[in-house]
Enzyme design. Structure first.
Site, PDB file in Angstrom:
ATOM      1  N   GLY A   3      -6.465  17.545 -32.214  1.00 18.45           N
ATOM      2  CA  GLY A   3      -6.071  18.662 -31.355  1.00 18.45           C
ATOM      3  C   GLY A   3      -6.391  19.995 -31.981  1.00 18.45           C
ATOM      4  O   GLY A   3      -7.087  20.076 -32.998  1.00 18.45           O
ATOM      5  N   CYS A  25      -4.205  16.637 -36.273  1.00 17.08           N
ATOM      6  CA  CYS A  25      -4.607  15.307 -35.808  1.00 17.08           C
ATOM      7  C   CYS A  25      -3.387  14.464 -35.425  1.00 17.08           C
ATOM      8  O   CYS A  25      -2.264  14.741 -35.853  1.00 17.08           O
ATOM      9  CB  CYS A  25      -5.372  14.575 -36.911  1.00 17.08           C
ATOM     10  SG  CYS A  25      -6.920  15.368 -37.382  1.00 17.08           S
ATOM     11  N   ASP A  65      -0.922  22.943 -19.705  1.00 15.40           N
ATOM     12  CA  ASP A  65      -2.077  22.361 -20.387  1.00 15.40           C
ATOM     13  C   ASP A  65      -2.354  20.963 -19.832  1.00 15.40           C
ATOM     14  O   ASP A  65      -2.621  20.017 -20.575  1.00 15.40           O
ATOM     15  CB  ASP A  65      -1.842  22.300 -21.897  1.00 15.40           C
ATOM     16  CG  ASP A  65      -3.150  22.164 -22.673  1.00 15.40           C
ATOM     17  OD1 ASP A  65      -4.216  22.452 -22.110  1.00 15.40           O
ATOM     18  OD2 ASP A  65      -3.093  21.764 -23.849  1.00 15.40           O
TER      19      ASP A  65
END
Length: 431
Positions: free
Chosen positions: A156, A160, A272
């Protein structure tokens, strides 16, 4: 129904009855009072007097009957009003009750019971704010084999996600965040706070957290089939996802968003929403994850919220004007729906300096039935009911409308998809 809800109506009824009886008693007094009785100086007028008295008694009886009828009508109206208010109260629960549902989740704030039992063999440092398990960092380090690369599940913006093996038959996912900046720390705290308050079958479960200086860790349930993005755009190119499996993923995701938008108070905007944040378990049940950017609806008006999101999923009104609402999530959901239908990425490179969004490319063809079949993902092209394909395409077109007011509520999307998903997968379609 609570007593305080009925009290105003009972008082009103008592007042009405009291006033009506006062009117009746006044009428009786006027009729029977000596000062209003007729004077009869001659004995010959007696029969006439008797007749008048009988007439007055009949009039008095009619008044009593009228009062009783009025009381009966008033009582009927009152009962009907209470019944209507009770039905409304049931169908439209107050905001305070909705808030209590969220607060009760927050007070519980615990990982699901099936995971808590497995934590018994793990050393816990304590409970964050009395509810979130704090796991010893050394246990985190050991469970990931010192964060070896072959345990990485995904990468990301701030770190991680690793597969961690805590105990026999107990694997979890650990997100490792490099919180060197204020933004990274804010996202960590925001995600832990929100996930500790929301619990839903289609939202990832928070199991605990840990920290080691600037390094922060969030522990989640492990989703064996990874992300929807990896399934669609990875090496398998969506071959493991049938038409009905894709519709179930769309339905599960819609249910997660509906919970955030309609059943949390205040409502939550994910901000998101994308295929890499939709995770799949061993049975391809979908769960929404990554709440670092999520905000409480309305909070963007109180403070300056930095523009965030992923290119290709960000709604135009948010990208251009900074206007954010639950319809922004609906737009991103529409993009995910297009990915499921077409098997394409949300943004594709045409050249080194030029990109094309999936929405821009697909829109002219989605509304033309003769062209739609030609752009559907080849993996599912010959395994669907065309009528269902047109319906899903129509939903996707509505979700990605440039004008937010033209987009449907996620609840409407959910109800549109349920009849297209087989019963055994959570819908109402009988195959």
């Amino acid at each position: 129904m609570k007593l305080h809800f009925l009290m105003p109506h009972m008082v009103l009824l008592i007042i009405i009855i009291h006033e009506l009886f006062c009117i009746h008693i006044s009428a009786e007094t006027l009729v029977s009072s000596p000062q209003f009785s007729p004077i009869t100086p001659l004995s010959s007028s007696m029969p006439r007097q008797v007749e008048e008295e009988n007439h007055q008694k009949d009039y008095s009886h009619k008044k009593v009957l009228l009062v009783l009828v009025i009381i009966a009508i008033a009582l009927s109206v009152l009962i009907l009003s209470i019944l209507c208010l009770w039905i409304y109260h049931i169908k439209h629960p107050s905001k305070s009750k909705r808030k209590n549902v969220l607060n009760s989740d927050a007070e519980k704030g615990n990982p699901p019971a099936q995971f808590l039992s497995k934590f018994s063999s793990i050393e816990l440092v304590g409970l964050k704010k009395g509810c979130i398990p704090i796991i010893d960092y050394k246990k985190i380090e050991k469970s990931t084999n010192n964060f070896q690369e072959n345990n990485i599940l995904g990468i990301g913006g701030f770190g991680c996600v690793y597969k961690a093996h805590f105990d026999e038959n107990f694997d979890v996912a650990v997100k490792k965040l490099h919180c060197h900046t204020q933004n990274a720390l804010r996202e960590f705290e925001n995600e832990v706070d929100l996930l500790s308050k929301v619990q839903h079958p289609n939202i990832i479960s928070l199991l605990g957290c840990s920290n080691d200086g600037d390094m922060k860790f969030i522990v989640y349930e492990l989703m064996e089939n990874g992300s929807l993005e990896a399934q669609l755009h990875g090496p398998s190119r969506g071959s493991g996802l049938t038409w009905h499996a894709r519709l179930k993923i769309a339905l599960d995701t819609a249910r997660a968003l509906e919970y955030l938008h309609e059943h949390c108070y205040p409502s939550v905007i994910h901000r998101d929403m994308k295929s890499s944040n939709i995770l799949l378990d061993e049975n391809f049940n979908a769960k929404l994850s990554d709440f670092g950017l999520a905000i409480i609806d309305g909070s963007q008006k109180k403070k300056n919220i930095k523009l965030s999101g992923t290119l290709g999923y960000v709604a135009p009104e948010y990208l251009l004007d900074g206007k954010l609402s639950d319809k922004s999530d609906v737009y991103a959901y529409g993009v995910v729906l297009l990915e499921l239908l077409l098997g394409r990425k949300p943004v594709e490179k045409l050249s080194a300096a030029q990109c094309q969004s999936l929405v821009t490319w697909a829109m002219p063809q989605l509304t033309d039935r003769s062209k739609l079949q030609n752009i559907v993902d080849p993996v599912i092209k010959n395994s669907m009911d065309l009528k269902h394909l047109y319906q899903v395409a129509a939903v996707a077109v509505l979700c990605v409308q440039p004008e937010p007011s033209y987009r449907p509520l996620i609840t409407d999307v959910l109800h549109s998809l349920i009849p297209l998903v087989p019963v055994e997968l959570g819908g109402t379609l009988r195959v």
